[in-house]
Design a protein around this motif. Structure first.
Motif, PDB file in Angstrom:
ATOM      1  N   ASP A  37       0.838  -1.206   0.000  1.00 47.87           N
ATOM      2  CA  ASP A  37       0.000   0.000   0.000  1.00 47.87           C
ATOM      3  C   ASP A  37       0.871   1.254   0.000  1.00 47.87           C
ATOM      4  O   ASP A  37       0.541   2.269  -0.637  1.00 47.87           O
ATOM      5  N   THR A  38       1.977   1.183   0.718  1.00 50.13           N
ATOM      6  CA  THR A  38       2.903   2.321   0.721  1.00 50.13           C
ATOM      7  C   THR A  38       3.487   2.540  -0.666  1.00 50.13           C
ATOM      8  O   THR A  38       3.625   3.684  -1.123  1.00 50.13           O
ATOM      9  N   TRP A  39       3.831   1.470  -1.359  1.00 50.57           N
ATOM     10  CA  TRP A  39       4.343   1.617  -2.740  1.00 50.57           C
ATOM     11  C   TRP A  39       3.281   2.264  -3.621  1.00 50.57           C
ATOM     12  O   TRP A  39       3.604   3.076  -4.493  1.00 50.57           O
ATOM     13  N   GLN A  40       2.020   1.872  -3.417  1.00 50.99           N
ATOM     14  CA  GLN A  40       0.933   2.476  -4.207  1.00 50.99           C
ATOM     15  C   GLN A  40       0.897   3.991  -3.999  1.00 50.99           C
ATOM     16  O   GLN A  40       0.724   4.758  -4.955  1.00 50.99           O
ATOM     17  N   ARG A  41       1.067   4.406  -2.750  1.00 52.78           N
ATOM     18  CA  ARG A  41       0.992   5.839  -2.470  1.00 52.78           C
ATOM     19  C   ARG A  41       2.250   6.583  -2.914  1.00 52.78           C
ATOM     20  O   ARG A  41       2.166   7.735  -3.345  1.00 52.78           O
ATOM     21  N   LEU A  42       3.395   5.916  -2.798  1.00 51.37           N
ATOM     22  CA  LEU A  42       4.640   6.571  -3.198  1.00 51.37           C
ATOM     23  C   LEU A  42       4.733   6.744  -4.710  1.00 51.37           C
ATOM     24  O   LEU A  42       5.165   7.788  -5.208  1.00 51.37           O
ATOM     25  N   PHE A 266      -4.066  -4.555  -8.831  1.00 46.16           N
ATOM     26  CA  PHE A 266      -3.501  -3.645  -9.826  1.00 46.16           C
ATOM     27  C   PHE A 266      -3.039  -2.364  -9.152  1.00 46.16           C
ATOM     28  O   PHE A 266      -3.385  -2.071  -8.008  1.00 46.16           O
ATOM     29  N   ARG A 267      -2.232  -1.615  -9.879  1.00 46.33           N
ATOM     30  CA  ARG A 267      -1.753  -0.337  -9.380  1.00 46.33           C
ATOM     31  C   ARG A 267      -2.841   0.717  -9.550  1.00 46.33           C
ATOM     32  O   ARG A 267      -3.464   0.812 -10.613  1.00 46.33           O
ATOM     33  N   PHE A 268      -3.031   1.482  -8.510  1.00 37.67           N
ATOM     34  CA  PHE A 268      -4.041   2.532  -8.523  1.00 37.67           C
ATOM     35  C   PHE A 268      -3.411   3.868  -8.904  1.00 37.67           C
ATOM     36  O   PHE A 268      -2.229   4.111  -8.672  1.00 37.67           O
ATOM     37  N   GLY A 269      -4.225   4.719  -9.472  1.00 36.11           N
ATOM     38  CA  GLY A 269      -3.845   6.091  -9.764  1.00 36.11           C
ATOM     39  C   GLY A 269      -5.053   6.986  -9.605  1.00 36.11           C
ATOM     40  O   GLY A 269      -6.175   6.515  -9.387  1.00 36.11           O
ATOM     41  N   THR A 270      -4.846   8.262  -9.705  1.00 37.35           N
ATOM     42  CA  THR A 270      -5.937   9.234  -9.610  1.00 37.35           C
ATOM     43  C   THR A 270      -6.361   9.644 -11.010  1.00 37.35           C
ATOM     44  O   THR A 270      -5.536  10.080 -11.811  1.00 37.35           O
ATOM     45  N   MET A 271      -7.640   9.453 -11.298  1.00 35.44           N
ATOM     46  CA  MET A 271      -8.142   9.812 -12.618  1.00 35.44           C
ATOM     47  C   MET A 271      -7.979  11.313 -12.846  1.00 35.44           C
ATOM     48  O   MET A 271      -8.406  12.121 -12.012  1.00 35.44           O
ATOM     49  N   LEU A 382      13.989  -2.949   0.702  1.00 36.05           N
ATOM     50  CA  LEU A 382      12.832  -2.128   0.364  1.00 36.05           C
ATOM     51  C   LEU A 382      12.945  -1.569  -1.047  1.00 36.05           C
ATOM     52  O   LEU A 382      11.957  -1.528  -1.804  1.00 36.05           O
ATOM     53  N   ALA A 383      14.154  -1.150  -1.423  1.00 38.33           N
ATOM     54  CA  ALA A 383      14.353  -0.629  -2.776  1.00 38.33           C
ATOM     55  C   ALA A 383      14.118  -1.708  -3.821  1.00 38.33           C
ATOM     56  O   ALA A 383      13.527  -1.449  -4.879  1.00 38.33           O
ATOM     57  N   ALA A 384      14.586  -2.941  -3.539  1.00 41.94           N
ATOM     58  CA  ALA A 384      14.377  -4.038  -4.492  1.00 41.94           C
ATOM     59  C   ALA A 384      12.895  -4.348  -4.639  1.00 41.94           C
ATOM     60  O   ALA A 384      12.398  -4.585  -5.747  1.00 41.94           O
ATOM     61  N   SER A 385      12.173  -4.357  -3.511  1.00 42.50           N
ATOM     62  CA  SER A 385      10.732  -4.615  -3.576  1.00 42.50           C
ATOM     63  C   SER A 385      10.014  -3.508  -4.354  1.00 42.50           C
ATOM     64  O   SER A 385       9.135  -3.778  -5.180  1.00 42.50           O
ATOM     65  N   LEU A 386      10.381  -2.242  -4.090  1.00 41.47           N
ATOM     66  CA  LEU A 386       9.760  -1.126  -4.797  1.00 41.47           C
ATOM     67  C   LEU A 386      10.062  -1.185  -6.287  1.00 41.47           C
ATOM     68  O   LEU A 386       9.179  -0.937  -7.123  1.00 41.47           O
ATOM     69  N   LEU A 387      11.297  -1.528  -6.647  1.00 40.05           N
ATOM     70  CA  LEU A 387      11.666  -1.614  -8.057  1.00 40.05           C
ATOM     71  C   LEU A 387      10.874  -2.717  -8.755  1.00 40.05           C
ATOM     72  O   LEU A 387      10.382  -2.529  -9.880  1.00 40.05           O
ATOM     73  N   ALA A 388      10.746  -3.876  -8.095  1.00 42.97           N
ATOM     74  CA  ALA A 388       9.961  -4.973  -8.682  1.00 42.97           C
ATOM     75  C   ALA A 388       8.499  -4.573  -8.838  1.00 42.97           C
ATOM     76  O   ALA A 388       7.845  -4.923  -9.824  1.00 42.97           O
ATOM     77  N   PHE A 389       7.988  -3.807  -7.886  1.00 43.25           N
ATOM     78  CA  PHE A 389       6.601  -3.346  -7.933  1.00 43.25           C
ATOM     79  C   PHE A 389       6.384  -2.396  -9.103  1.00 43.25           C
ATOM     80  O   PHE A 389       5.422  -2.545  -9.873  1.00 43.25           O
ATOM     81  N   VAL A 390       7.276  -1.415  -9.258  1.00 39.24           N
ATOM     82  CA  VAL A 390       7.088  -0.370 -10.272  1.00 39.24           C
ATOM     83  C   VAL A 390       7.413  -0.890 -11.668  1.00 39.24           C
ATOM     84  O   VAL A 390       6.669  -0.655 -12.623  1.00 39.24           O
TER      85      VAL A 390
END
Length: 690
Positions: A37-42, A266-271, A382-390
């Motif tokens: 969830d933090t990755w989604q917000r970041l 899925f990844r969320f965004g703001t319309m 944390l960086a590896a997880s964020l990179l895999a997420f993005v």
């Protein structure tokens, strides 16, 4: 006899095993979901170039064209306007389960004064449902269906599905026993049908939408998937997985990972604002063709009282159609999230490596170096997880390895530093954690209070609510957020409804249930409020549905005819109202009522009526008034309340009644902590002749 001494290395290994067992017991998502969830917000998904457009039936549309549901003729005109802009597909994120009330035949029945020829001409007109169905049948339209948690019918309805599943869906997919559909005349002509269900995770947050499910024994695609299928002119939808567990959905060249129940994360965004259009602008012709041409259009509800509000990783108040729009974009852009098969092995190896490094090196390192090493490992994981997420849309959990290795490290450090330093470190860590938690909680509760207060009609605007009524209300939660609420709802030109509610409990749970109760109340009253008994009975059933925590809410209603002064009262377990006559006479009303809402589903709530003369006043209070306590444990009670009303029975400004009552309660408490939320709603009947 000397006892065995536990070495720091042995203690570290035991701590690692204990943490691993705890994480397994709690479930992997308990630790990993907050990280994701933090990755989604970041790094929210970029929707600036999305091909999806949302046409909102918003407050402006409802104010101009009337409350929801709109006549089917209006929906047909809206659809025609949308079709003229040449979108790829139009999806209605709503259901039309009942025939339209505004049919030509119904019009004739309401006006018996029409001559026979005129009546026959009107009756010969096609029904508005037929008009709407004709427009849908000529267009690329996807309609919604909703799965219902109920036992299957002996003779289930025939549910047409346009998407072809070459093989039956695995047994693991979500299964609904019954279906809530549109009326057959509309449903049968649509080019596609999809599930609009969007159940949240156990914590109440929506992170996934169903791409496939089984409804009344029929395999059916999700709403987002069906929109993409029609937009891309696909036919087949392939479910991939073992016979007992679904893994992914394939359609054309798209590969969409899903959980065993058929839901896609899925990844969320703001319309973006340019992707959100008011239905009123469509009907007025304000929006040009270029805004919708070749786009996927979702028609959704966002007006006041809409119950389709959900929490997502990005926001606590998102309309369901925006979630579907995010899901459609994720399917098209490859923004689906996947838990890869090898993730567990990578996390296991990372855990073993980190624990081995801690056990081997910590006894030889100084505290500063150990801290620097631990920080570097934390940042790297944390960086590896964020990179895999993005970059890859992969859900690789860093929390499990970090928590397990952290347990090892902390245990060893505590044992190395000795008992004295261990106690000091524990006290320091506890104090710091408490400070951070208190600061965070204070900020979150302050924001929650602002949101909750924003849901209520502002006090300064109540004076302008109706010229025939002097109206005032105030509310003070016992905590930052609470469960009390009030509302004033206009049903038509001469009827208004006032209400006060009190949810069981305090704090955040009560506030959440309050928001649900208030939204359902307004929705039901706007639909059925002219028959107050039926409306309260229906509301009782609606609140009782899907209420696993068995919470309940007391509520009192007053339906006022502003032309005659007739008031209909219905009490669902709430404090009885007070009547102050224009001559200052005060009486405590005792209308026949029933239990709090959701306590007894199916209960038929009675309604009593009384007549108000010009200048008469009715006051609603919550039990935070009568049950307010002082330091000695005494209650404020009805007697003190009555004395206050007698003193201020005929105020020039009706707001002074509520203020005076609040002041008396606080003086009575004399600094004692408030035990319950405090709410007062007062209205005086003052027709134009006064």
């Amino acid at each position: 006899m000397t006892g065995l001494r536990l070495t720091p290395r042995a203690g570290g290994l035991i701590a690692a095993l204990a943490m691993a067992a705890l994480l397994r017991f709690l479930g992997p998502e308990q630790a990993s979901q907050p990280v994701f969830d933090t990755w989604q917000r970041l790094v929210p998904h970029d929707l600036s170039a999305t091909p999806v457009r949302i046409v909102w039936i918003d407050d402006g549309s409802l104010q101009k064209l009337g409350s929801w549901p709109w006549p089917r003729y209006t929906m047909a005109r809206l659809t025609e306007k949308l079709v003229a802009a040449e979108p790829r597909v139009i999806g209605f994120d709503m259901l039309f389960p009942e025939p339209d009330r505004g049919t030509p035949t119904g019009f004739v029945e309401h006006y018996p004064e029409l001559d026979a020829q005129t009546a026959a001409t009107i009756r010969a007109l096609p029904s508005t449902d037929t008009v709407f169905a004709t427009v849908i049948g000529k267009s690329a339209v996807v309609l919604g269906r909703a799965g219902v948690n109920a036992p299957p019918l002996k003779e289930p309805p025939v549910l047409a599905t346009e998407a072809t599943f070459p093989q039956p869906l695995p047994a693991s997919v979500r299964n609904w026993g019954q279906a809530l559909t549109n009326i057959p005349e509309i449903d049968i002509v649509a080019l596609g049908h999809g599930l609009i269900n969007g159940d949240p995770d156990p914590d109440g947050t929506v992170r996934r939408v169903p791409l496939a499910g089984r409804v009344a024994g029929v395999d059916m695609p999700g709403f987002a998937l069906e929109l993409v299928r029609v937009a891309t002119d696909q036919d087949k939808v392939l479910a991939v997985g073992e016979s007992h567990a679904l893994r992914e959905i394939r359609m054309g060249t798209a590969r969409l990972p899903v959980d065993p129940g058929g839901r896609m994360a899925f990844r969320f965004g703001t319309m973006p604002q340019q992707s959100q259009i008011s239905a009123l602008d469509i009907l007025d012709g304000t929006i040009g063709k270029a805004a919708l041409k070749d786009k996927i259009v979702i028609v959704g509800l966002s007006g006041a009282g809409t119950a389709d509000l959900v929490s997502t990783p990005l926001s606590s108040g998102v309309y369901g159609s925006a979630v579907q729009a995010n899901a459609v974009d994720a399917i098209l852009s490859g923004a689906a999230l996947e838990r890869p098969r090898w993730a567990w092995l990578a996390e296991l190896l990372a855990t073993i490596l980190l624990v081995a490094v801690a056990v081997r090196m910590l006894p030889r390192m100084r505290p500063l170096r150990a801290s620097l090493l631990g920080g570097a490992i934390l940042v790297a994981l944390l960086a590896a997880s964020l990179l895999a997420f993005v970059r890859g849309g992969l859900l690789v959990d860093p929390a499990g390895p970090l928590l397990t290795a952290g347990a090892t490290t902390v245990t060893m450090l505590l044992m190395l530093f000795g008992e004295a330093r261990r106690q000091r470190a524990q006290l320091t860590a506890t104090l710091q954690e408490a400070r951070v938690g208190a600061a965070r909680a204070a900020g979150e509760l302050a924001a929650a209070r602002d949101i909750q207060m924003g849901m209520l009609p502002p006090r300064e605007g109540l004076a302008r609510f109706d010229s025939a009524v002097a109206l005032d209300a105030l509310i003070e939660p016992a905590r930052s957020v609470g469960g009390d609420f009030y509302d004033a709802i206009r049903l038509d030109a001469r009827h208004v409804c006032f209400l006060v509610g009190d949810v069981t409990g305090k704090g955040v749970p009560a506030a959440l249930f309050m928001a649900l109760s208030k939204a359902l109340t307004k929705s039901v009253l706007l639909r059925d409020g002219m028959d107050l008994a039926a409306a309260v009975t229906r509301l009782n059933d609606e609140i009782a549905r899907d209420n696993p925590e068995a919470m309940f809410v007391t509520m009192i209603f007053a339906l006022l005819d502003t032309q005659t002064g007739t008031v209909s009262l219905s009490n669902a377990g709430h404090e009885n109202p007070w009547l102050v006559r224009a001559n200052g006479e005060v009486s405590h009303l005792s209308p026949e009522g029933g239990p709090p809402l959701s306590v007894s589903p199916g209960f038929l709530y009675p309604v009593e009526t009384l007549s108000l003369a010009p200048g008469d006043i009715i006051m609603f209070v919550s039990d935070g008034i009568t049950e307010a306590q002082n330091a000695a444990g005494a209650f404020f009670g009805d007697g003190r309340l009555e004395n206050v009303l007698k003193r201020v029975a005929t105020p020039a400004d009706i707001a002074t009644m509520g203020d005076a009552l609040l002041r008396e309660v606080r003086l009575f408490e004399d600094g004692a902590e408030a035990t319950d939320d405090l709410t007062v709603l007062t209205f005086r009947y003052q027709p134009a002749a006064i």
